[in-house]
Design a protein around this motif. Structure first.
Motif, short mmCIF file in Angstrom:
data_model
loop_
_atom_site.label_atom_id
_atom_site.label_comp_id
_atom_site.label_asym_id
_atom_site.label_seq_id
_atom_site.Cartn_x
_atom_site.Cartn_y
_atom_site.Cartn_z
N PHE A 1 -2.42 0.84 -7.49
CA PHE A 1 -2.36 2.27 -8.26
C PHE A 1 -1.05 2.78 -7.91
O PHE A 1 -0.61 3.70 -7.19
CB PHE A 1 -3.58 3.27 -7.93
N PRO A 2 0.07 2.35 -8.85
CA PRO A 2 1.44 2.83 -8.62
C PRO A 2 1.55 4.25 -8.77
O PRO A 2 1.01 4.76 -9.56
CB PRO A 2 2.32 1.92 -9.54
N ASN A 3 2.77 4.82 -7.97
CA ASN A 3 2.85 6.32 -8.35
C ASN A 3 4.14 6.62 -8.75
O ASN A 3 4.97 5.89 -8.06
CB ASN A 3 2.27 7.06 -7.11
N ASP A 4 4.52 7.67 -9.43
CA ASP A 4 5.84 7.63 -9.75
C ASP A 4 6.74 8.18 -8.52
O ASP A 4 7.98 8.10 -8.47
CB ASP A 4 5.94 8.84 -10.82
N ALA A 5 6.18 8.75 -7.59
CA ALA A 5 6.99 9.33 -6.37
C ALA A 5 7.83 7.98 -5.55
O ALA A 5 8.73 8.20 -5.18
CB ALA A 5 6.09 10.24 -5.48
N PHE A 6 6.94 7.05 -5.82
CA PHE A 6 7.41 5.79 -4.88
C PHE A 6 8.75 5.34 -5.67
O PHE A 6 9.79 4.96 -5.17
CB PHE A 6 6.25 4.70 -4.69
N ARG A 7 8.60 5.26 -7.10
CA ARG A 7 9.86 4.81 -7.91
C ARG A 7 10.98 5.56 -7.70
O ARG A 7 11.91 4.96 -8.01
CB ARG A 7 9.08 4.93 -9.46
N THR B 1 11.16 0.00 -5.45
CA THR B 1 10.98 -0.71 -6.63
C THR B 1 9.72 -1.38 -6.39
O THR B 1 9.32 -1.79 -5.35
CB THR B 1 11.89 -1.70 -6.81
N TYR B 2 8.72 -1.13 -7.47
CA TYR B 2 7.23 -1.82 -7.36
C TYR B 2 7.56 -3.36 -7.76
O TYR B 2 8.19 -3.59 -8.83
CB TYR B 2 6.44 -1.13 -8.38
N ALA B 3 6.67 -4.24 -7.12
CA ALA B 3 6.59 -5.57 -7.40
C ALA B 3 5.19 -5.64 -8.32
O ALA B 3 4.24 -4.94 -8.24
CB ALA B 3 6.40 -6.50 -6.11
N GLY C 1 0.84 -1.14 0.04
CA GLY C 1 -0.16 0.04 -0.11
C GLY C 1 0.72 1.14 -0.02
O GLY C 1 1.46 1.56 0.85
N THR C 2 0.89 1.95 -1.12
CA THR C 2 1.71 3.01 -1.40
C THR C 2 0.82 4.58 -1.52
O THR C 2 1.50 5.22 -2.32
CB THR C 2 2.79 2.99 -2.39
N GLY C 3 -0.13 4.37 -0.93
CA GLY C 3 -0.87 5.69 -0.79
C GLY C 3 -0.08 6.85 0.04
O GLY C 3 1.10 6.70 0.21
N ARG C 4 -0.79 7.95 0.39
CA ARG C 4 -0.24 8.91 1.28
C ARG C 4 0.83 8.39 2.64
O ARG C 4 1.75 8.55 2.79
CB ARG C 4 -1.32 9.84 1.65
N ILE C 5 -0.23 7.29 3.29
CA ILE C 5 0.76 6.87 4.52
C ILE C 5 1.89 5.94 4.10
O ILE C 5 2.81 6.09 4.69
CB ILE C 5 -0.58 6.01 5.35
N GLY C 6 1.13 4.98 3.19
CA GLY C 6 2.50 3.85 2.74
C GLY C 6 3.64 4.76 2.21
O GLY C 6 4.97 4.16 2.33
N MET C 7 3.46 5.77 1.46
CA MET C 7 4.44 6.54 0.74
C MET C 7 5.39 7.27 1.71
O MET C 7 6.76 7.01 1.56
CB MET C 7 3.68 7.27 -0.28
#
Length: 342
Positions: A177-183, A187-189, A152-158
């Motif tokens: 729903f991946p986001n570029d900020a996390f990248r 790394t996304y699985a 979960g990479t929403g606001r909290i997970g991010m």
């Protein structure tokens, strides 16, 4: 407008008063009671409802609220899994939440729990209380040597991922729903299973849905590196508690930090020192030395409480005045009203 504010805690009163001072045209009635069939008489004479609770309202509550002329339920939390959206929609009740109140609060708490686990802080403090200052058995690990799976990479997970990365961890994430900020930091699985495979720690930040129920179970926990850690500041239903304890017993997990529990409704935010815990699984979980349990407090900062109170009250006003709100979680209600107006 007359607003009924249910489930109020003492720490919320300053924020309630500051909102009332800024909105003198509205009246706010405050009660520490939560929404249930027993407390429905409190609703009489009010135009709007602001609620927060972990207990699930009885099914008949929705129909009875509609019969009293209530058209909305403003939830002052991000999570709304304890409410029946289908029943609410069927009875014309729009449910709103406060999705952004302080992602940093929960993310910081998550990392604090993680550090407590990997540095054996609870066991260390217990020894010191006994005047035992020997280090044997308390050797820890460093976050920077670990692979952390953030589900979960929403606001909290991010934000949690950013903090783990700042400590030097290799961060792998999963989100529908991946986001570029996390990248930029990890790394996304392609799947939950891929994210967990070979991870030393998993941090949960997903909502409780049918698809996510018991996301961590016997099969998925086995994908982690032996001796891994689990931190859950998301929702209790994400974890199969029995499977978690079995993984701790086998050594597949070293320890876990849980701010939430699947069936926490009857217990959270209550003083049960005299009554005790009837749920045997929960009682067993609380007694374990390899589990750090906290009572759903990850959100609990001055900033977050004020934002939740103000956001909940603002949403209640918006729903009554406009029939909709940007944080409406069952928009079918608004669509149905528009169709009726036509």
């Amino acid at each position: 407008m007359k607003i009924l504010f249910l489930g109020a805690r003492p720490d919320e009163h300053p924020a309630i008063e500051s909102w009332k001072a800024a909105h003198p045209e509205h009246t706010v009635t405050v009660s520490q009671q939560i929404l249930s069939t027993a407390t429905l008489p409190l609703v009489d004479g009010h135009d709007a409802l602001v609620i927060q609770q972990v207990a699930v309202p009885e099914p008949e509550v929705y129909e009875q609220l509609a019969a009293k002329g209530i058209t909305q339920m403003s939830v002052r939390s991000a999570g709304f899994d304890m409410y029946d959206l289908e029943a609410a929609t069927r009875h014309g009740l729009g449910i709103t939440n406060v999705p952004v109140y302080s992602p940093n609060a929960i993310a910081e708490y998550t990392v604090a729990l993680a550090l407590n686990l990997v540095r054996n802080i609870p066991a260390t403090l217990a020894r010191v209380q006994q005047y035992d200052f020997r280090p044997a058995g308390l050797i820890g690990r460093e976050i920077r040597t670990m692979k952390v799976a953030v589900l979960g990479t929403g606001r909290i997970g991010m934000r949690a991922a950013e903090l783990f990365a700042a400590l030097g961890a290799e961060v792998v994430g999963f989100d529908l729903f991946p986001n570029d900020a996390f990248r930029a930091i990890g790394t996304y699985a392609e799947s939950v299973e891929e994210a967990l495979r070979g991870a030393d720690m998993v941090s949960l930040h997903m909502p409780a849905t049918g698809e996510n129920h018991h996301l961590l179970n016997e099969q998925t926990l086995a994908l982690l590196n032996p001796g891994a850690y689990v931190v859950n500041t998301g929702r209790g239903a994400l974890v199969d508690t029995t499977a978690l304890m079995a993984a701790l017993d086998s050594g597949q997990l070293t320890s876990a930090a849980l701010d939430v529990y699947e069936f926490e409704g009857p217990y959270m935010f209550k003083d049960l020192r005299e009554q005790g815990i009837e749920d045997e699984v929960f009682a067993t979980l609380l007694a374990r030395e390899d589990v750090l349990n906290t009572p759903h407090l990850a959100f609990y900062t001055h900033t977050a409480v004020e934002n939740l109170v103000h956001g909940g009250l603002d949403n209640a006003v918006a729903m009554v005045e406009n029939g909709t709100c940007p944080t409406l979680v069952n928009p079918q209600v608004s669509e149905a009203r528009t169709a009726q107006d036509r």
